[in-house]
Structures are given as C-alpha cells and as structure tokens.
Design a protein around this motif. Structure first.
Motif, PDB file in Angstrom:
ATOM      1  N   VAL A 188      31.784  44.881  34.223  1.00  0.00           N
ATOM      2  CA  VAL A 188      32.508  43.438  33.871  1.00  0.00           C
ATOM      3  C   VAL A 188      33.258  43.542  33.002  1.00  0.00           C
ATOM      4  CG1 VAL A 188      33.746  40.680  35.014  1.00  0.00           C
ATOM      5  CG2 VAL A 188      31.813  42.282  36.277  1.00  0.00           C
ATOM      6  N   PHE A 189      34.419  43.424  32.780  1.00  0.00           N
ATOM      7  CA  PHE A 189      35.471  43.182  32.221  1.00  0.00           C
ATOM      8  C   PHE A 189      36.145  42.200  31.708  1.00  0.00           C
ATOM      9  CE2 PHE A 189      35.557  47.981  32.537  1.00  0.00           C
ATOM     10  CZ  PHE A 189      35.196  48.039  31.719  1.00  0.00           C
ATOM     11  N   GLU A 190      36.544  41.789  30.478  1.00  0.00           N
ATOM     12  CA  GLU A 190      37.256  40.438  30.353  1.00  0.00           C
ATOM     13  C   GLU A 190      39.111  40.571  30.021  1.00  0.00           C
ATOM     14  OE1 GLU A 190      35.760  37.578  30.290  1.00  0.00           O
ATOM     15  OE2 GLU A 190      33.886  38.296  30.544  1.00  0.00           O
ATOM     16  N   ALA A 222      40.620  42.079  35.746  1.00  0.00           N
ATOM     17  CA  ALA A 222      39.726  41.313  34.786  1.00  0.00           C
ATOM     18  C   ALA A 222      38.803  40.482  35.249  1.00  0.00           C
ATOM     19  CB  ALA A 222      40.489  40.243  33.719  1.00  0.00           C
ATOM     20  N   LYS A 223      37.154  40.515  35.137  1.00  0.00           N
ATOM     21  CA  LYS A 223      36.232  40.276  35.667  1.00  0.00           C
ATOM     22  C   LYS A 223      36.050  40.128  37.461  1.00  0.00           C
ATOM     23  CE  LYS A 223      36.827  36.077  32.647  1.00  0.00           C
ATOM     24  NZ  LYS A 223      36.719  34.072  32.449  1.00  0.00           N
ATOM     25  N   THR A 224      36.532  41.887  37.154  1.00  0.00           N
ATOM     26  CA  THR A 224      35.992  42.829  38.636  1.00  0.00           C
ATOM     27  C   THR A 224      34.868  43.271  38.442  1.00  0.00           C
ATOM     28  OG1 THR A 224      37.894  41.403  39.558  1.00  0.00           O
ATOM     29  CG2 THR A 224      37.351  43.304  40.920  1.00  0.00           C
ATOM     30  N   SER A 225      34.370  43.482  39.260  1.00  0.00           N
ATOM     31  CA  SER A 225      33.458  44.709  39.168  1.00  0.00           C
ATOM     32  C   SER A 225      34.241  46.097  40.395  1.00  0.00           C
ATOM     33  CB  SER A 225      31.877  43.755  39.090  1.00  0.00           C
ATOM     34  OG  SER A 225      31.881  43.598  40.147  1.00  0.00           O
TER      35      SER A 225
END
Length: 212
Positions: free
Chosen positions: A116-118, A63-66
C-alpha cells in the motif's frame, strides 16, 4: 499471409482442390486443416520467449489501494513501480497480512496485489501476450477464425511453419512421400526463427510437433 491463404496453401501442398471463398471450407479435411493450423500456431507461440510477443502497458495504482485488476493477458516478465523493479512473490497470502513484502507483488485470481502506498503510483508491465493472432484491424485475438486473420508469427516464418507443419500432422505418416520434405521445411523454419527472434535462444526448449 492470412488464414484463408494459409488454408489454400495447405490444400495445394496436399494436392487437394483449393476453394475460392472462405465459406466453401465445409469438408471434413477443411475443418481438420483449420484446427491443425490453430494448434500449431498456438504451440509455437507458447513454446518460447519470442520477442514478437513482447508487449508493454502502464497503469495507475491509486493511493492506499493494494490491488488492481490484472490488465494483461499473458506472462509478466518485468513489473516496475515508478521505475523501480518489483519481484514476483509466490506466497500470495503475505499480501493479506501486515507483512506485505516491500518490493514485491503477486497475483490472486484476476488481481495483482501490491504494497500500500500513500500516493498514486505508475505501474509499468512488460509481458508476453497470450494472443497468437490478429484480425484485419490489427486487433489481437487468441485464435485464427476469420478469413483475413493473420498469425502473430512473422510472415516469413508463419507460412512454412503453419503450412508444412499442418500437412505433416494431417497425414501423420513418416512413410508418406512428402513427409520428410514437410518435416525438413518446418524444422528449418523453426530453427531459423529461434536464432533470430527468441529472447533467449540458448535456453529455449525444443518444440515437439506431435502427430495424431
């Protein structure tokens, strides 16, 4: 047929003396044969979309990693996130701005870049491996270099392609008494493999075997 057996088969086909141990392959022609076998093996493996080179792997995108380190060695043909297909975006600069494509990914150095995903996401990747050989433990590698290594090309095709192709390239003379035979056996094996093992035989390019 392993690397050592392929080399001895080449020696027999060329009317050279075979060897009984891998460490006896020290002559100039031995080294040439070893190098040519690897050259042809790599050329054939890289020439088309062979189904025997297709691999699949899955990784977690936190999560929150691109970005993540690219886990594959080869050409990605399909990438999906949680079952949804994502398309490849050539303009990697977009992923360093606020306008990241919603359903795309790209590559930068040794990284894969994503939106980026939650929450954590599962990334499934189907790719063509860039490896062309395997060792006695079935671990894949780039080239043949040990006695018991084998080509990733199915054995029924590997033997005629690598043996006859090597003999043809080593001699490099169309006037040689065996040249047309070697060329015919190589060409027939390649065409037969294309018809059976190419993902897209109609769109596959012709493999050119250059003589040195």
């Amino acid at each position: 047929m392993n690397y050592f057996e392929l080399i001895n088969k080449c020696l027999t086909e060329l009317n050279y003396k075979t060897v009984t141990a891998f460490n006896e392959l020290t002559k100039n022609d031995h080294k040439k044969i070893k190098n040519i076998i690897n050259s042809i093996n790599t050329e054939v493996c890289n020439s088309e979309k062979w189904n025997f080179l297709l691999r699949k792997t899955s990784i977690t995108l936190p999560a929150k990693t691109s970005e993540i380190t690219n886990p594959v060695k080869g050409r990605i043909t399909l990438l999906s996130i949680d079952g949804e297909r994502y398309h490849y975006v050539e303009d990697f600069e977009k992923f360093f701005t606020s306008s990241k494509p919603a359903r795309g990914y790209t590559s930068f150095n040794d990284k894969l870049l994503f939106p980026v995903f939650e929450e954590d996401k599962t990334v499934d990747i189907i790719y063509y491996t860039s490896n062309c050989a395997k060792n006695a433990d079935n671990e894949e590698k780039m080239v043949l270099d040990a006695e018991n290594d084998e080509s990733l090309i199915p054995e029924i095709f590997a033997e005629p392609l690598l043996v006859y192709g090597t003999c043809m390239r080593l001699k490099g003379n169309p006037q040689h008494i065996r040249f047309n035979y070697w060329y015919g056996m190589y060409k027939d094996a390649l065409l037969n493999m294309r018809s059976k093992l190419s993902v897209d035989a109609d769109a596959a390019p012709v493999v050119k075997l250059f003589r040195k």
